[in-house]
Design an enzyme around this catalytic site. Structure first.
Site, mmCIF file in Angstrom:
data_model
loop_
_atom_site.group_PDB
_atom_site.id
_atom_site.type_symbol
_atom_site.label_atom_id
_atom_site.label_comp_id
_atom_site.label_asym_id
_atom_site.label_seq_id
_atom_site.Cartn_x
_atom_site.Cartn_y
_atom_site.Cartn_z
ATOM 1 N N GLU A 1 0.744 -1.178 -0.152
ATOM 2 C CA GLU A 1 0.016 0.089 -0.160
ATOM 3 C C GLU A 1 0.852 1.274 -0.156
ATOM 4 O O GLU A 1 1.865 1.226 0.637
ATOM 5 C CB GLU A 1 -0.760 -0.132 1.150
ATOM 6 C CG GLU A 1 -1.848 -1.176 1.479
ATOM 7 C CD GLU A 1 -2.854 -1.344 0.035
ATOM 8 O OE1 GLU A 1 -2.960 -0.285 -0.650
ATOM 9 O OE2 GLU A 1 -3.462 -2.372 0.019
ATOM 10 N N PHE B 1 1.825 5.536 -0.138
ATOM 11 C CA PHE B 1 1.944 6.691 1.177
ATOM 12 C C PHE B 1 0.492 7.471 1.201
ATOM 13 O O PHE B 1 0.216 7.626 2.417
ATOM 14 C CB PHE B 1 2.747 7.673 0.399
ATOM 15 C CG PHE B 1 3.280 8.995 1.488
ATOM 16 C CD1 PHE B 1 3.400 8.583 2.883
ATOM 17 C CD2 PHE B 1 3.433 10.271 0.952
ATOM 18 C CE1 PHE B 1 3.931 9.489 3.577
ATOM 19 C CE2 PHE B 1 3.842 11.123 1.885
ATOM 20 C CZ PHE B 1 3.939 10.917 3.193
ATOM 21 N N ASN B 2 -0.253 7.533 0.339
ATOM 22 C CA ASN B 2 -1.457 8.273 0.301
ATOM 23 C C ASN B 2 -2.663 7.301 1.085
ATOM 24 O O ASN B 2 -3.337 7.899 1.724
ATOM 25 C CB ASN B 2 -1.880 8.873 -1.007
ATOM 26 C CG ASN B 2 -0.650 10.152 -1.114
ATOM 27 O OD1 ASN B 2 -0.715 11.189 -0.683
ATOM 28 N ND2 ASN B 2 0.144 9.914 -2.124
ATOM 29 N N HIS C 1 -2.446 16.637 -11.804
ATOM 30 C CA HIS C 1 -2.064 15.498 -11.387
ATOM 31 C C HIS C 1 -1.919 14.673 -12.481
ATOM 32 O O HIS C 1 -2.952 13.892 -12.750
ATOM 33 C CB HIS C 1 -2.470 14.957 -10.149
ATOM 34 C CG HIS C 1 -2.044 13.775 -9.758
ATOM 35 N ND1 HIS C 1 -2.592 12.720 -9.036
ATOM 36 C CD2 HIS C 1 -0.653 13.417 -9.789
ATOM 37 C CE1 HIS C 1 -2.007 11.488 -9.059
ATOM 38 N NE2 HIS C 1 -0.550 11.836 -9.401
ATOM 39 N N LEU C 2 -1.014 14.267 -13.139
ATOM 40 C CA LEU C 2 -0.871 13.280 -14.298
ATOM 41 C C LEU C 2 -0.179 12.075 -13.703
ATOM 42 O O LEU C 2 0.909 11.722 -14.025
ATOM 43 C CB LEU C 2 -0.176 13.895 -15.696
ATOM 44 C CG LEU C 2 0.038 13.163 -16.694
ATOM 45 C CD1 LEU C 2 -1.270 12.739 -17.375
ATOM 46 C CD2 LEU C 2 0.957 13.894 -17.857
#
Length: 503
Positions: free
Chosen positions: A61, A63-64, A324-325
């Site tokens: 999983e 970071f966010n 955010h790409l």
């Protein structure tokens, strides 16, 4: 990650956020026993005193997502305060899947203070860094570890009921006994510093607070009901492994947003982003209407009274668009939701024209070659800006800090376009909600696929046909909370309408 049909997802959200005095699977107890159904001073801090809760998450999983799981466990820890002096131990950040930069140096055992303002979090719930926690000798042995797992066939019949049972492990057991009769494991790459007396697998289905009887003392009655009986001999140090299995108790509620607002970023990261905005994006908090109080508890809705009615006043943001790409793993994992570089550029150009902006800040995991291609599609009339840290700064901030700096810059933009179902984009949307941006400038996404052909829809037409992000709006007061049960968003306004309502 969890998958629901739209019907059952909405039902889960609604029932997971009903106040606990209205709905509970915990049976009311008698005598001195505490329960979720009864709230009185006799229950507060009864019997059990100093306790610690540790947790870990499935290693792949990101970071966010881990930041989201923290909110679930933080709110759980706050609810545990009713049964004793509980403190949440902040697990060190260690070698995450997406942290692959070879020039960032050692990325093991990074404390939370590197990325977040821990003193700010402490204003919501008692916390302690893992490195500080194990300084005390008695904290080097965990009393009990619960490894969470889903019930077998949990998603087959859509018969959702909160339940938990200690069962045999469904997957390979990642703990082993040493010569001293203690369990060793990875423990955030600290297997030489900490061990456990007992480890068992817990099949779990439900919101985070459903686990409380196992943490403070309790017993099962019937098939799924549990009774809470605070036990003075309950484990002092408990760890919940695979904590992502716990679902939100308070998603979208006032308490959820209090926990989220407490997660202020570490000052060095904020300062770096502020400096970059000033020098490269002509942006500052004063001119962008994004000045925030030093203490998150003093944040209030941006509202004014106009003709006797309360109206929202929205933050303006810096004179740039942020996109955010997401590329890399999304190219093969969610290929239908990822646009070609040319199609992404055309969508961005369309919004730049509507907003009368000439600068786009790009946050991306794409290689430099793809960024250069994107820049060519944007054309010479607009600026494409990136935050590119030096090798020295990369070693200081690490991959996690670099991601946060980009997120801070995006959260201050006049307009944000995210990547569909990316938790990186979700966190930016939350920051923008906290800072008071109009939802039409926040909840936007790049549509997947390729550019429309002459026989297809126009750019605006094709954009209107891709699924829009859900709008989970910030709430400061309980009286406004019921409004947030609406999952679908309202029809977006034009940008002229949005910014004309600021005054």
């Amino acid at each position: 990650m969890y998958f629901y049909t739209p019907r059952y997802f909405v039902l889960y959200i609604i029932f997971s956020i009903i106040p606990e005095w209205q709905c509970s699977h915990f049976v009311k107890s008698t005598g001195d026993h505490c329960s979720r159904l009864v709230s009185n001073e006799n229950c507060k801090n009864s019997i059990i005193d100093e306790r610690y809760l540790l947790y870990d998450i499935n290693p792949p999983e990101g970071f966010n997502l881990r930041r989201d799981v923290f909110l679930r466990v933080a709110i759980l820890t706050k609810k545990l305060q009713k049964f004793g002096d509980w403190t949440l131990v902040l697990p060190p950040w260690t070698s995450l899947y997406h942290w692959r930069s070879s020039d960032a140096g050692d990325q093991y055992n990074i404390p939370w203070g590197k990325f977040f303002d821990v003193k700010s979090i402490e204003k919501f719930v008692p916390v302690i860094e893992f490195q500080d926690f194990i300084q005390e000798r008695e904290n080097k042995v965990i009393d009990e570890v619960y490894v969470l797992q889903h019930f077998k066939g949990a998603w087959e019949n859509n018969d959702w009921k909160d339940k938990m049972d200690v069962e045999p492990c469904h997957e390979k057991f990642h703990y082993w006994l040493n010569d001293d009769g203690l369990f060793e494991g990875e423990f955030w790459d600290n297997d030489d510093l900490i061990s456990a007396k007992k480890v068992q697998c817990l099949s779990f289905q439900g919101s985070a607070s459903y686990i409380i009887p196992l943490l403070v003392g309790g017993r099962k009655i019937g098939k799924i009901a549990w009774i809470i009986e605070p036990d003075p001999n309950a484990p002092r140090i408990v760890m919940v492994d695979r904590a992502e299995v716990l679902l939100h108790d308070e998603f979208g509620s006032v308490e959820y947003w209090r926990a989220r607002r407490s997660m202020r970023f570490a000052s060095p990261l904020v300062m770096e982003a502020t400096k970059f905005r000033k020098h490269f994006l002509n942006s500052s908090d004063e001119q962008d209407d994004t000045v925030r109080p030093e203490d998150w508890r003093n944040e209030k809705p941006n509202e004014v009274i106009d003709d006797g009615k309360m109206k929202n006043v929205f933050s303006k943001g810096g004179p740039y668009l942020c996109v955010h790409l997401r590329r890399q793993d999304f190219l093969w994992g969610r290929s239908s939701e990822v646009p070609s570089l040319k199609w992404a550029a055309l969508q961005v150009l369309n919004h730049l024209k509507e907003l009368k902006l000439f600068t786009v800040f790009i946050a991306t995991d794409a290689p430099d070659k793809e960024v250069d291609e994107f820049r060519q599609y944007i054309g010479p009339k607009h600026n494409v800006v990136q935050w590119k840290p030096s090798m020295k700064l990369k070693k200081v901030y690490k991959d996690g800090g670099a991601a946060i700096i980009e997120q801070i810059i995006c959260s201050h933009a006049r307009y944000f376009i995210g990547t569909h179902e990316s938790t990186y984009s979700f966190r930016i949307q939350e920051e923008r909600e906290i800072m008071g941006f109009h939802p039409d400038t926040t909840f936007n996404r790049l549509c997947g696929g390729d550019i429309p052909t002459t026989n297809e829809l126009t750019i605006k037409g094709k954009e209107s046909h891709c699924e829009r992000p859900s709008r989970w709006r910030i709430v400061f007061y309980v009286k406004n909370f019921v409004q947030q049960l609406q999952v679908t968003s309202s029809k977006p306004q034009t940008m002229t309408q949005v910014f004309s309502k600021r005054s």
